[in-house]
Design an enzyme around this catalytic site. Structure first.
Site, PDB file in Angstrom:
ATOM      1  N   LYS A  61       1.011  -1.552   0.270  1.00 38.73           N
ATOM      2  CA  LYS A  61      -0.104  -0.214  -0.352  1.00 38.73           C
ATOM      3  C   LYS A  61       0.840   1.134   0.364  1.00 38.73           C
ATOM      4  O   LYS A  61       0.534   2.109  -0.378  1.00 38.73           O
ATOM      5  CB  LYS A  61      -1.040  -0.135   1.220  1.00 38.73           C
ATOM      6  CG  LYS A  61      -1.805  -1.114   0.690  1.00 38.73           C
ATOM      7  CD  LYS A  61      -2.389  -1.092   2.377  1.00 38.73           C
ATOM      8  CE  LYS A  61      -2.435  -1.005   4.188  1.00 38.73           C
ATOM      9  NZ  LYS A  61      -1.757  -1.711   4.044  1.00 38.73           N
ATOM     10  N   ARG A 104      10.762  -2.267  11.441  1.00 39.18           N
ATOM     11  CA  ARG A 104       9.524  -1.895  12.042  1.00 39.18           C
ATOM     12  C   ARG A 104       9.292  -3.009  13.933  1.00 39.18           C
ATOM     13  O   ARG A 104       9.326  -3.841  13.108  1.00 39.18           O
ATOM     14  CB  ARG A 104       8.224  -1.529  11.997  1.00 39.18           C
ATOM     15  CG  ARG A 104       8.491  -0.395  10.896  1.00 39.18           C
ATOM     16  CD  ARG A 104       7.807  -0.164   9.762  1.00 39.18           C
ATOM     17  NE  ARG A 104       6.185  -0.608  10.295  1.00 39.18           N
ATOM     18  CZ  ARG A 104       4.726  -0.105   9.556  1.00 39.18           C
ATOM     19  NH1 ARG A 104       5.300   0.035   8.451  1.00 39.18           N
ATOM     20  NH2 ARG A 104       3.675  -0.726   9.928  1.00 39.18           N
ATOM     21  N   ARG A 138      11.365  -6.753   5.932  1.00 40.49           N
ATOM     22  CA  ARG A 138      11.220  -5.137   5.358  1.00 40.49           C
ATOM     23  C   ARG A 138      12.535  -4.366   5.807  1.00 40.49           C
ATOM     24  O   ARG A 138      12.401  -4.667   7.684  1.00 40.49           O
ATOM     25  CB  ARG A 138      10.199  -4.504   5.387  1.00 40.49           C
ATOM     26  CG  ARG A 138       9.466  -3.129   5.186  1.00 40.49           C
ATOM     27  CD  ARG A 138       8.296  -2.149   5.688  1.00 40.49           C
ATOM     28  NE  ARG A 138       7.311  -2.750   5.725  1.00 40.49           N
ATOM     29  CZ  ARG A 138       6.357  -2.869   6.407  1.00 40.49           C
ATOM     30  NH1 ARG A 138       5.796  -1.972   5.205  1.00 40.49           N
ATOM     31  NH2 ARG A 138       5.704  -3.170   7.286  1.00 40.49           N
ATOM     32  N   ARG A 162     -10.306   0.924   8.976  1.00 39.53           N
ATOM     33  CA  ARG A 162      -9.896  -0.611   9.115  1.00 39.53           C
ATOM     34  C   ARG A 162     -10.409  -0.836  10.088  1.00 39.53           C
ATOM     35  O   ARG A 162     -10.175  -2.184  10.439  1.00 39.53           O
ATOM     36  CB  ARG A 162      -8.214  -0.154  10.487  1.00 39.53           C
ATOM     37  CG  ARG A 162      -6.895  -0.744   9.941  1.00 39.53           C
ATOM     38  CD  ARG A 162      -6.029  -0.901  10.535  1.00 39.53           C
ATOM     39  NE  ARG A 162      -4.996  -0.916  10.500  1.00 39.53           N
ATOM     40  CZ  ARG A 162      -3.633  -0.250   9.690  1.00 39.53           C
ATOM     41  NH1 ARG A 162      -3.499   0.689   9.288  1.00 39.53           N
ATOM     42  NH2 ARG A 162      -2.364  -1.404   9.676  1.00 39.53           N
ATOM     43  N   ARG A 182      -0.807  -9.007  13.431  1.00 40.59           N
ATOM     44  CA  ARG A 182      -1.261  -7.995  12.691  1.00 40.59           C
ATOM     45  C   ARG A 182      -2.262  -8.717  11.876  1.00 40.59           C
ATOM     46  O   ARG A 182      -3.429  -7.562  11.282  1.00 40.59           O
ATOM     47  CB  ARG A 182      -0.594  -7.229  12.197  1.00 40.59           C
ATOM     48  CG  ARG A 182       0.537  -6.175  13.061  1.00 40.59           C
ATOM     49  CD  ARG A 182       1.624  -5.366  12.105  1.00 40.59           C
ATOM     50  NE  ARG A 182       1.441  -4.680  11.614  1.00 40.59           N
ATOM     51  CZ  ARG A 182       2.144  -4.421  10.337  1.00 40.59           C
ATOM     52  NH1 ARG A 182       3.221  -5.260  10.634  1.00 40.59           N
ATOM     53  NH2 ARG A 182       2.261  -4.276   9.701  1.00 40.59           N
TER      54      ARG A 182
END
Ligand code: AMP
Length: 215
Positions: free
Chosen positions: A13, A160, A127, A88, A171
């Protein structure tokens, strides 16, 4: 043009948001980015939300809705906006509908970027983000030239807090339970375009441009 980007963590995204906002000249409103900025700057809001974001839990709706309400009233949003990571939950989607009505606005399209669980895990766990300028890399798909150093500013690359496997699993569970119902919500409003997010970023963007058609 007012848009919503929907999809699981790691769907791409953020990358697509940058392409879309550049081409259509609209501001990128990422609630996740807003929270991370506040956490880094140790603001009151940042301290309030850190316990949720670190574990991969959702920040309470009333806090999130308030920051979006304030943001979409800023002048740069007059030309349109792209909401990334908001709404969300169904409560947030209903609150957004109320805000839009109040400000005489509509959502033109909801872009749902679909990817499998395997892709989500691989993309998120690998990531790395620059702690200085925020640029994003991936240890396998988009490695930095120097180990753990940003290509643009030589800042330190870090993972992160919520990209660790335990936070990520949470998540994903949160996404399935609370965010996935939004697909049916926006499909029933005839606003949803489903985009295959497993292709390269360039192909995904081409498909988004096609979905947006004449805009
Ligand atoms: P993101 O960068 O969109 O993956 O968001 C990072 C984290 O910020 C999420 O895991 C949540 O803790 C929080 N967050 C971002 N957007 C929302 C939202 N719309 N509602 C609640 N929490 C959010």
């Amino acid at each position: 043009m007012n848009l919503i980007l929907l999809g699981p963590p790691g769907a791409g995204k953020g990358t697509q948001a940058k392409f879309i906002c550049k081409k259509y000249d609209i501001p990128h409103i990422s609630t996740g980015e807003m929270f991370r900025k506040n956490i880094a700057e140790k603001t009151y809001l940042g301290m309030l939300v850190k316990e949720y974001t670190d574990k991969g839990n959702l920040v309470p709706d009333h806090i999130t809705i308030k920051i979006v309400d304030e943001r979409i009233r800023e002048t740069d949003c007059k030309k349109g906006f792209l909401l990334d990571g908001f709404p969300r939950t169904i409560t947030q989607a209903e609150a957004l509908d109320t805000l839009l009505k109040k400000y005489n606005l509509v959502i033109n399209r909801v872009l749902f970027i679909a990817v499998s669980n395997e892709v989500v895990i691989e993309r998120n766990v690998g990531r790395r983000v620059c702690s200085s300028c925020g640029a994003s890399f991936h240890i396998r798909f988009n490695p930095s030239r120097l180990l753990n150093k940003c290509d643009y500013c030589l800042g330190e690359l870090t993972q992160r807090e919520d990209d660790t496997i335990s936070a990520l699993n949470n998540r994903l569970a949160v996404y399935k339970l609370q965010t996935k119902p939004l697909i049916a919500y926006y499909r029933s409003n005839k606003l949803l375009s489903k985009i295959d997010g497993a292709c390269s970023a360039e192909i995904v963007f081409q498909n988004i441009e096609t979905a947006l058609g004449h805009y």
